[in-house]
Write an enzyme that holds these catalytic residues in place. Structure first.
Site, PDB file in Angstrom:
ATOM      1  N   SER A   1      -6.374  -1.461   5.078  1.00  0.00           N
ATOM      2  CA  SER A   1      -6.393  -0.937   3.715  1.00  0.00           C
ATOM      3  C   SER A   1      -5.036  -1.169   3.068  1.00  0.00           C
ATOM      4  O   SER A   1      -4.102  -1.648   3.711  1.00  0.00           O
ATOM      5  CB  SER A   1      -6.724   0.553   3.733  1.00  0.00           C
ATOM      6  N   LYS A   2      -4.963  -0.795   1.801  1.00  0.00           N
ATOM      7  CA  LYS A   2      -3.765  -1.085   1.007  1.00  0.00           C
ATOM      8  C   LYS A   2      -2.469  -0.645   1.664  1.00  0.00           C
ATOM      9  O   LYS A   2      -1.423  -1.243   1.436  1.00  0.00           O
ATOM     10  CB  LYS A   2      -3.892  -0.454  -0.369  1.00  0.00           C
ATOM     11  N   ARG A   3      -2.540   0.412   2.455  1.00  0.00           N
ATOM     12  CA  ARG A   3      -1.266   0.872   3.029  1.00  0.00           C
ATOM     13  C   ARG A   3      -0.682  -0.129   4.041  1.00  0.00           C
ATOM     14  O   ARG A   3       0.472  -0.041   4.426  1.00  0.00           O
ATOM     15  CB  ARG A   3      -1.441   2.242   3.659  1.00  0.00           C
ATOM     16  N   HIS A   4      -1.505  -1.063   4.470  1.00  0.00           N
ATOM     17  CA  HIS A   4      -1.000  -2.070   5.419  1.00  0.00           C
ATOM     18  C   HIS A   4      -0.371  -3.265   4.720  1.00  0.00           C
ATOM     19  O   HIS A   4       0.269  -4.098   5.353  1.00  0.00           O
ATOM     20  CB  HIS A   4      -2.146  -2.562   6.314  1.00  0.00           C
ATOM     21  N   GLY A   5      -0.593  -3.378   3.430  1.00  0.00           N
ATOM     22  CA  GLY A   5      -0.076  -4.533   2.685  1.00  0.00           C
ATOM     23  C   GLY A   5      -1.165  -5.053   1.758  1.00  0.00           C
ATOM     24  O   GLY A   5      -2.119  -4.336   1.460  1.00  0.00           O
TER      25      GLY A   5
END
Ligand code: GLU
Length: 490
Positions: free
Chosen positions: A261-265
Site C-alpha cells: 500500500s501507499k505507505r510502502h512507496g
C-alpha cells in the site's frame, strides 16, 4: 474434441488509478491468453456506482496501451460479447437473478436492513469475510407473501439461497481442491434494490456469458469462489477454471510485511512512471512477482514472457515488492536505451537542473545514463555540483594516490596556472592537459585527478572524473573553486 479457445479477462473496477497488483493481474491474464493464442478481454466492473471516479476508465485504457497489453475485446473496441461495461448490462443481471428465483436457488428479500453496501469488490472485499450474516428471514416466504410485497412496491433485493448442511468444492489451478462447509457461507445479495447486481453476482454471469475459460485474479477472491461455484451449479453452467494469484506485500519499516500500500512507496503504475521507471522494466519486474521463469536470467521482453508463461511457474507464496529490485531492472533498461531515446525521455526530468547543466545536457546525460536507476534520480545526482561549501580539507589526503595536503596544494597550484591559460575547455582537451602534466611529473593519473576532482566538487564520489567535472562547471567556476582550495590549504 476440439480444444476451446482460451479466453481470459481483466476486470478492473474504475477506481481512478492502476494499482501494481491490478496491473500484475492484467499482465498474467494477457500472458496466459497470448501464450495459448487466445483472447484477452477487458471488462469494466462499475456496479458500485457510488464509487464512480471521473476519468477512471481512461486510466485503464491508457495503462493497457502504455504496457502493450492489448485487449482483443472491450468497451472501446467492441466484440461479440458486449457490452463490456457492467452498468450497461444491468437488465441482463435481473433476468438471470429471476431465473435463479424460479429455480428456487435465490429469493426475494424485503428486509428493511438490506444494505446495498453489501456489494463487495476491491478494497472492501476482504472485510467482507463475514462476522455476521443475514438471518435468512425472507428465505422461506410463501409465494403469496412475495407477490403481495411486490404488488405493494416494497423495495427488495435478491439473495442467493445457499444450501444448508452441505459442502462445496472447487478446483483452483494453483491452490488445488478447496472444500468449504456451506453453513459458513452467507445468503449473499445478488441483485441490489436499485436493480444493479453485486460484484459477486455480476462476475459469474459475465464470465459465463463472455465464455471466459480461465479466471485470473487475486487470492483475496478465493474465499468468495465457493459462492460463485454454487451459482454456476445453480444455473447448471460449467464454471471457468480459476487461477488465483498470491498477494503482493510491502516491507514495513519494522521488518514485518503487509499488503502493498501507499505507505510502502509508489504503488500505482502512473506514480512509478512519474518517478522515471520505464514501463518495460515495471512489466518485467512484476511478471516475476508471483511467477517464476525457472531460469538464471531475469530480463525478459513482453514477447518472451508470452512465450514462457505457464501455470506451473505461478508461485503460491506471497511476493514482496522490492523497490531496490525494481531499480535494478530499471537501470538495465535505461542503459539499453539509445542515447537519443535517453535524451528524449529525460526532458521531463531535467527541468529543475541548473541552467549550465541543462546547456551541457548532451554531455551530462552520458554520465547520467549509466548511473541512474530511475529518471527522477537525475536532479539529485547533480545537486552536489551546486551545493559547494567549505568541505573538510582532510579529503585532500589520500593514501592510495600517495597524497598529503602539501602535495595536493602543489598539484592544484600547477593546474591553476595551466588551466588559466587554456582556451579549449572541452572534456577531450581537459583530459589531455591532465594527462600531459601527469606524464611530465611521472605520476599515476589518479594522483593528478584526485585533488582536482575533490577541489572542484568537495565530494569523494562523483559521476565522472576530474575533466568531466571541470567541463560541467565551466572555466570560471572551476578556477574560482581551485583558487578557493589553494587559499584554504595555504
Ligand atoms: N473488479 C474486481 C477488481 O477490480 C475484479 C475481480 C476479478 O477479477 O474477478 O478487483
Amino acid at each position: 474434441m476440439d480444444k476451446k479457445e482460451v479466453r481470459t479477462r481483466f476486470a478492473p473496477s474504475p477506481t481512478g488509478y492502476m494499482h501494481i497488483g491490478n496491473l500484475r493481474t492484467a499482465l498474467y491474464a494477457y500472458l496466459f491468453a497470448k501464450h495459448d493464442n487466445g483472447k484477452f478481454i477487458l471488462r469494466i466492473e462499475d456496479t458500485d456506482q457510488k464509487r464512480y471516479v471521473e476519468g477512471a476508465t481512461e486510466v485503464i485504457y491508457k495503462t493497457l496501451e502504455q504496457t502493450h497489453l492489448i485487449h482483443d475485446e472491450g468497451p472501446d473496441i467492441g466484440g461479440n460479447y458486449g457490452p463490456y461495461v457492467q452498468s450497461e448490462r444491468k437488465p441482463m443481471y435481473k433476468e438471470y437473478a429471476l431465473k435463479l428465483v424460479e429455480k428456487g436457488e435465490a429469493y426475494y428479500c424485503f428486509c428493511s436492513g438490506n444494505k446495498d453496501e453489501e456489494d463487495t469488490d476491491e478494497d472492501s472485499h476482504e472485510e467482507e469475510v463475514k462476522t455476521y450474516g443475514y438471518n435468512r428471514h425472507c428465505r422461506n416466504l410463501s409465494k403469496e407473501e412475495v407477490e403481495k410485497n411486490l404488488a405493494e412496491g416494497k423495495p427488495y433485493v435478491i439473495r442467493q439461497k445457499v444450501p444448508i448442511d452441505s459442502t462445496i468444492t472447487f478446483h483452483d489451478e494453483v491452490y488445488g481442491d478447496i472444500t468449504v462447509d456451506t453453513n459458513t457461507l452467507d445468503d449473499q445479495i445478488l441483485l441490489k434494490s436499485d436493480g444493479m447486481p453485486t460484484y459477486n453476482f455480476a462476475n459469474v454471469v459475465d464470465d459465463y456469458l463472455m465464455d471466459i475459460t480461465h479466471v485470473i485474479r487475486g487470492k483475496e477472491y478465493i474465499s468468495s469462489t465457493p459462492k460463485y461455484q454454487l451459482l454456476y451449479n445453480a444455473f447448471g453452467w460449467e464454471a471457468p477454471k480459476t487461477i488465483h494469484l498470491s498477494t503482493i506485500m510491502g516491507q514495513n519499516a519494522d521488518g514485518t510485511v503487509s499488503k502493498l500500500s501507499k505507505r510502502h512507496g509508489a504503488v500505482s503504475f502512473a506514480k512509478l512512471l512519474e518517478l522515471g521507471y520505464l514501463q518495460e522494466a515495471i512489466i518485467n519486474y512484476i511478471a516475476l512477482l508471483g511467477w517464476s521463469a525457472r531460469q538464471e536470467r531475469e530480463v525478459f521482453s513482453l514477447s518472451e514472457l508470452v512465450e514462457m508463461f505457464d501455470i506451473d511457474g505461478i508461485v503460491k507464496t506471497n511476493a514482496i515488492f522490492d523497490y531496490k529490485k525494481l531499480d535494478w531492472f530499471n537501470a538495465i533498461y535505461i542503459t539499453q536505451m539509445s542515447h537519443e531515446e535517453f535524451i528524449e525521455y529525460s526532458k521531463d526530468y531535467i527541468k529543475e537542473l541548473p541552467e549550465y547543466l541543462k546547456e551541457k545536457w548532451d554531455f551530462a546525460s552520458t554520465l547520467a545514463q549509466s548511473r541512474i536507476s530511475k529518471f527522477s534520480d537525475i536532479v539529485p545526482m547533480f545537486e552536489f555540483l551546486s551545493n559547494y561549501t567549505d568541505f573538510d580539507l582532510a579529503l585532500f589526503e589520500n593514501k592510495k594516490n600517495k597524497l598529503d595536503k602539501a602535495q595536493s596544494l602543489q598539484i592544484l597550484q600547477d593546474m591553476y596556472v595551466t588551466l588559466t591559460a587554456t582556451k579549449d575547455w572541452s572534456v577531450e582537451n581537459l583530459n589531455k592537459i591532465i594527462q600531459d602534466y601527469t606524464t611530465e611529473k611521472e605520476f599515476k593519473i589518479g594522483k593528478t585527478m584526485w585533488p582536482l576532482r575533490i577541489g572542484v566538487t568537495g565530494q569523494v564520489v562523483t559521476p565522472g572524473g576530474g575533466a568531466e567535472m571541470l567541463y560541467l562547471l565551466g572555466k570560471e567556476e572551476s578556477l574560482n573553486r581551485i583558487q578557493n582550495c589553494i587559499n584554504r590549504l595555504q
